[in-house]
Design a protein around this motif. Structure first.
Motif, PDB file in Angstrom:
ATOM      1  N   GLY A  53      19.110 -12.987  55.106  1.00  0.00           N
ATOM      2  CA  GLY A  53      18.919 -11.544  54.998  1.00  0.00           C
ATOM      3  C   GLY A  53      17.954 -11.136  53.904  1.00  0.00           C
ATOM      4  N   LEU A  54      18.121 -11.703  52.702  1.00  0.00           N
ATOM      5  CA  LEU A  54      17.243 -11.347  51.592  1.00  0.00           C
ATOM      6  C   LEU A  54      15.783 -11.747  51.840  1.00  0.00           C
ATOM      7  N   PRO A  55      15.512 -12.961  52.334  1.00  0.00           N
ATOM      8  CA  PRO A  55      14.117 -13.310  52.637  1.00  0.00           C
ATOM      9  C   PRO A  55      13.468 -12.408  53.684  1.00  0.00           C
ATOM     10  N   ILE A  56      14.223 -12.053  54.737  1.00  0.00           N
ATOM     11  CA  ILE A  56      13.665 -11.156  55.758  1.00  0.00           C
ATOM     12  C   ILE A  56      13.386  -9.783  55.155  1.00  0.00           C
ATOM     13  N   LEU A  57      14.294  -9.320  54.283  1.00  0.00           N
ATOM     14  CA  LEU A  57      14.077  -8.057  53.584  1.00  0.00           C
ATOM     15  C   LEU A  57      12.816  -8.139  52.731  1.00  0.00           C
ATOM     16  N   ALA A  58      12.631  -9.263  52.052  1.00  0.00           N
ATOM     17  CA  ALA A  58      11.444  -9.442  51.208  1.00  0.00           C
ATOM     18  C   ALA A  58      10.163  -9.406  52.040  1.00  0.00           C
ATOM     19  N   ILE A  59      10.196 -10.071  53.192  1.00  0.00           N
ATOM     20  CA  ILE A  59       9.030 -10.082  54.084  1.00  0.00           C
ATOM     21  C   ILE A  59       8.689  -8.664  54.537  1.00  0.00           C
ATOM     22  N   ALA A  60       9.726  -7.900  54.907  1.00  0.00           N
ATOM     23  CA  ALA A  60       9.513  -6.528  55.377  1.00  0.00           C
ATOM     24  C   ALA A  60       8.945  -5.645  54.270  1.00  0.00           C
ATOM     25  N   VAL A  61       9.468  -5.822  53.056  1.00  0.00           N
ATOM     26  CA  VAL A  61       9.008  -5.003  51.928  1.00  0.00           C
ATOM     27  C   VAL A  61       7.570  -5.340  51.565  1.00  0.00           C
ATOM     28  N   VAL A  62       7.241  -6.635  51.549  1.00  0.00           N
ATOM     29  CA  VAL A  62       5.867  -7.041  51.234  1.00  0.00           C
ATOM     30  C   VAL A  62       4.901  -6.490  52.270  1.00  0.00           C
ATOM     31  N   ALA A  63       5.300  -6.521  53.536  1.00  0.00           N
ATOM     32  CA  ALA A  63       4.450  -5.973  54.600  1.00  0.00           C
ATOM     33  C   ALA A  63       4.290  -4.467  54.443  1.00  0.00           C
ATOM     34  N   LYS A  64       5.372  -3.792  54.054  1.00  0.00           N
ATOM     35  CA  LYS A  64       5.366  -2.339  53.927  1.00  0.00           C
ATOM     36  C   LYS A  64       4.527  -1.880  52.745  1.00  0.00           C
ATOM     37  N   THR A  65       4.622  -2.577  51.618  1.00  0.00           N
ATOM     38  CA  THR A  65       3.950  -2.139  50.401  1.00  0.00           C
ATOM     39  C   THR A  65       2.537  -2.698  50.242  1.00  0.00           C
ATOM     40  N   GLY A  66       2.236  -3.775  50.955  1.00  0.00           N
ATOM     41  CA  GLY A  66       0.899  -4.343  50.864  1.00  0.00           C
ATOM     42  C   GLY A  66       0.788  -5.548  49.958  1.00  0.00           C
ATOM     43  N   GLY A  67       1.901  -6.040  49.431  1.00  0.00           N
ATOM     44  CA  GLY A  67       1.849  -7.247  48.613  1.00  0.00           C
ATOM     45  C   GLY A  67       2.755  -7.147  47.397  1.00  0.00           C
ATOM     46  N   LEU A  68       3.112  -8.298  46.842  1.00  0.00           N
ATOM     47  CA  LEU A  68       3.998  -8.358  45.684  1.00  0.00           C
ATOM     48  C   LEU A  68       3.388  -7.654  44.477  1.00  0.00           C
ATOM     49  N   HIS A  69       2.092  -7.867  44.242  1.00  0.00           N
ATOM     50  CA  HIS A  69       1.435  -7.274  43.072  1.00  0.00           C
ATOM     51  C   HIS A  69       1.497  -5.741  43.146  1.00  0.00           C
TER      52      HIS A  69
END
Length: 449
Positions: A53-69
């Motif tokens: 669950g957490l990794p999929i959430l991370a993938i979705a958030v990174v896609a939504k925001t445009g990157g970790l940075h």
């Protein structure tokens, strides 16, 4: 919004699966199954919540925001640089990649060495030289990872693991034993904590850049298309991970009554495979571990190299994969014991911050993107996580013991929630409007350009 072909989406999903599924993912579920026994289903459910669950959430958030940075810059631009660099270094050349290479050697090569040869450092050096040579070759063309992972390596890995499960049905190993330890009274929480310790959420934050680039190469250009395709591929990869985790937990659970308590998941898998296939099983197990570790290493090397290329564009991508491959090989040969002395406290400090950051990114619209929420939540979380990491060096702050869930490694949760509440209150009282993150979205536009 572009729509990917189902075949291409499946291959991207398989690539994502292989990048996540490393040695740690092989050895955690069998140990869970053995310790949980008849409570295996509840335990694995908790494991899936945090490990999938957490990794999929991370993938979705990174896609939504445009990157970790960009996501980290919601807190502060300087924080984004330091935090993102620490994330990439800790999960990459300082720990994740060297650990994968060392475990692949221990499970794939070491069992075939004589006692005399095993004492020498030469076999490990030769193995890591070949290992990182192959990893470097795969990383040279990141756009081909879908073909190499999705069409070849991942299907091979899946077939090998499924073959063990199928053989176990025709040659039963044992029956489920009783639960032990925390799996007796709180199997869901214990399983969650075990999945939490895989730290795949950090890996997901790293892999976002590779996934995004791969989708763009396939013709997905719009922001909505990237977000939609990333989430769909992540969901399929998560489903595959859940199935494999369930199989591995089952193998561990039915081994308890036959082999008795076993110290780790690697030993459990060894016992199971030898029971089913005899001595030849060591070859099968060696291939499984080598493939799992190699694909994860390639994903980490690629994502780290692409990040540092953006950070320091004067150094080319190929130069970075060379630098990181060599440094990872050196660390793998120095010994994980020494690396862990530094890397584990670092991960203890930054992992809670990464989880809070991704959750805030997911709930960004709920608190209208207030920078104060990001800032206060991160201050409260980091205060606890950094002090907890100092405990790894023997510097313990006794007052932290009074925090709920601190003994379980989740002492940061209540402070993080408190930080969010304080941020929302302060933001609503403040006359200044810092809540829209204009500067951050400007960065996103610059990045797209």
């Amino acid at each position: 919004m572009e729509k990917m072909e189902r075949k291409k989406l499946l291959f991207v999903s398989l690539m994502m699966f292989s990048m996540f599924f490393g040695a740690g993912n092989l050895i955690f579920p069998p140990l869970l199954g053995q310790l949980a026994g008849t409570n295996m289903l509840v335990g694995i459910l908790g494991f899936l919540i945090s490990a999938v669950g957490l990794p999929i959430l991370a993938i979705a958030v990174v896609a939504k925001t445009g990157g970790l940075h960009i996501l980290a810059s919601y807190v502060h631009p300087k924080f984004a640089i330091i935090f993102t660099m620490l994330i990439y270094l800790s999960i990459g050349p300082l720990l994740g990649i060297p650990r994968a290479a060392s475990l692949a050697f221990e499970m794939g090569i070491s069992p075939f060495l004589s006692a005399t040869v095993a004492k020498s450092n030469i076999p490990l050096f030769i193995y890591t030289l070949v290992y990182f040579g192959i990893a470097y070759w795969l990383c040279k063309s990141p756009t081909k990872l879908v073909d190499r992972f999705g069409k070849v390596l991942t299907p091979t890995l899946l077939v090998l693991i499924l073959s063990i499960f199928v053989f176990s049905l025709f040659k039963p190993i044992g029956i489920l034993g009783g639960p032990t330890g925390d799996y007796r009274n709180a199997p869901l929480l214990k399983g969650f904590l075990e999945g939490y310790m895989t730290m795949d959420a950090i890996a997901a934050l790293n892999f976002g850049i590779v996934i995004s680039m791969t989708l763009k190469e396939m013709g997905v250009k719009t922001e909505k298309g990237l977000i939609s395709s990333t989430i769909k591929a992540g969901s399929i990869a998560g489903l595959l991970l859940s199935i494999i985790y369930g199989i591995l937990a089952y193998l561990g659970a039915v081994s308890q009554t036959v082999f008795g308590p076993t110290e780790n998941g690697a030993k459990i898998l060894t016992n199971v495979v030898f029971h089913l296939f005899g001595q030849k099983g060591s070859v099968l197990l060696g291939i499984i571990f080598s493939l799992a570790c190699l694909t994860t290493s390639v994903g980490l090397l690629t994502s780290c190299s692409q990040y540092f290329t953006k950070l320091m564009p004067k150094i080319s991508y190929r130069a970075w994969i060379t630098i990181l491959s060599i440094s990872s090989m050196i660390f793998a040969n120095i010994g994980l014991t020494q690396i862990l002395k530094f890397s584990v406290p670092l991960l203890t400090a930054i992992y809670p911050m990464a989880i809070v950051l991704m959750i805030l990114g997911f709930l960004n619209d709920f608190f209208k993107g207030s920078s104060y929420v990001y800032l206060f939540a991160m201050i409260c979380t980091s205060f606890v996580s950094i002090l907890q990491s100092l405990g790894e060096f023997g510097i313990r702050v006794k007052v932290l013991n009074y925090l709920p869930f601190y003994s379980k490694g989740l002492g940061w949760t209540i402070p993080a929630i408190s930080g969010v509440i304080l941020g929302i209150i302060y933001s609503s009282l403040s006359k200044k409007e810092f809540g829209k993150n204009q500067m951050k979205f400007y960065i996103r536009k610059e990045d797209k350009a």
